[in-house]
Design a protein around this motif. Sequence first.
Motif: not given
Lengths: 133, 553
Positions: B276-285
């Motif tokens: 539950p504490r894993l998070s993500f980070f994405f690019n918005s192209h």
Amino acid sequence: MARKIRVLVAKPGLDGHDRGARVIARGLRDAGMEVVYTGLHQTPEQIVEAAIQEDVDVVGLSILSGAHMTLFPRVCELLKENNAEDILVIGGGIIPEADIKKLKENGWAAELFTPGTPIETIVEWINANVKVD
Amino acid sequence: MSREKISEIKAAREKWLAERNKMKDRDIKFETVSGMAVNDIYTPEDVQDLDYLRDLGFPGEYPFTRGVQRNMYRGRLWTMRQFAGFGTAHESNQRYKFLLQQGQTGLSVAFDMPTIMGYDSDHPRALGEVGRVGVAIDSLADMEVLFDGIPLDKISTSMTINAPASILWCMYIATGEKQGVPPEKLTGTIQNDILKEYIAQKSWIFPPEPSMRLITDIFAYASKHVPKWNTISISGYHIREAGSTAVQELAFTLANGFAYVEAGIKAGLNVDDFAPRLSFFFNSHIDFFEEIAKFRAARRIWARRMKEKYGAKNPRSWMLRFHTQTAGCSLTAQQPENNIVRTAYEALAAVLGGTQSLHTNSMDEVLALPTEKAVQIALRTQQIIAYETGAPNVIDPLAGSYYVEALTNKMEEEAEKYFAEIERRGGVLAAIDQNFFQQEIADAAYQYQRAIDNKERILVGVNEFTTGEELDIEILYIDPEIERKQVERVKKLRRERDNIRVQETLDALRNAAQGTENLIPYILECVRAYATEGEIIQTLKEIFGEYKEKPTF
């Protein structure tokens, strides 16, 4: 037939932004040059040593860490100390206009290419400025 | 939709196509920025296998395709979080206070390269790089200044730090202690994603195995002592910036995510204790619909895997929560004001894709660190989306679009192909060792550059619509004096602290690193004694060694 132009593409400094360096390295190779890529996190000493060992005509420095005003002069200084100042130093990366002017005026870079430069422009510049005997 | 209806549509479409094909199209390739071909039109035929409840469901419910919260932005807007940091802790502290005054709702710390690579400011390798691309932090003393006057129980902080994440995180915990804020009240994120460093961003220190140990130590420690902290931000951003396609960003990032889950399980943790504490980070192209489809697909793939493959029972373990940053690599040095427009579209895509927090790039970031004015426009861009466009009023408003749903499915299918390939290669670490990701990304980056160079792809202001104007834009300069000041500061610290205690804590850490104990309590002791980051890293290097990459292009 003239020998191939030899280029060292180098990535000094601590950052890992190697997209530009690797794209340029491949582009120059595809344009018929012999390209050596140093890999990341190289010190000026390592770069100059590689340039002399590989007997290159051009050193291309890719710098996106903001340390260009330290790194370009240092590479030039070391080339001179090693009697290798005939090797042309060019570069690219995130380098503001005012710094570009200063680097070129002081002879710390023969030419600088900023983001958006087509590979062809760099190829033409090298072909025009390197004398191959 | 019934089979008959679909056949009717198919017949009508074929009739339409016969007429349509008589018309001449522009002579360009119709494809996404990632080079994925797209049809001229999408119809119910393209989504005939879509099962609403199975594939989309409702927001806040499995498989979370439509978002992670039931009420999404009607409940709370995304966190507007501008990444910032430069100079010494003092300068950055001033910038943070400015951003908070401007209505920013979370902090995001950028560190300088020596901090990222584990060197103190007075190390020879740090020469010329101190405070250049982020803030210089050498010890707890700097961290205390960085958050001076900013109450850590009131603000959430994201820290972009990877190889030395454990140390900077301990400094943050210790700063909280000094402010009287207990660790269980701290909220924020450390990036702590070493796999994408080997793959794309290339800021590594230790080899993969001890690096993964530090990460699982953080998972374990946080679950007991810092429960509200996001222990990792599994990042596609840098993979994309390095030149990958959207599908590669999606697939490689999620593959890394699965690798962390497997490492946690292997370290003896219960998946629901840390997932539950894993998070993500994405690019918005810049390719609007492709990005929205990518975000939606990411949530669905993660939920399915976490539930079905890893047996997670807690719905929070199934939820892919993510931060987004607009694409730095889509910005141009030429006509930099145009970057404001690019960033606005990218930010809107992130919002329509259901992001939890957002950084909008400033127009001048392709030239230098942003000026205060440029940062303000970037933040205002988010505020305009939030308060004027109406976009946050309706949850996942593009669901049901034939194109967006078809593209979401396509993203998932293509990602699955990469997962199979990675598995065939023996997993993420083996594939890194085989240079697989690195080569895939380099190939995509090169193809993209070729397409720009030969004008198959138009970049406004770069290879078309150019003007010969001189660049006229104010940029931020970092005073070289800052480096001298910071070097002096760390030298003074070494003279004035209790060096016997420093040595004892470093020795204890060295011993622990040789065994299998959780290292976080030991690192925390070093930090509390004002051991520097460089000293702690050097101690660990003695046991763990250093990573080396074989240079290829």
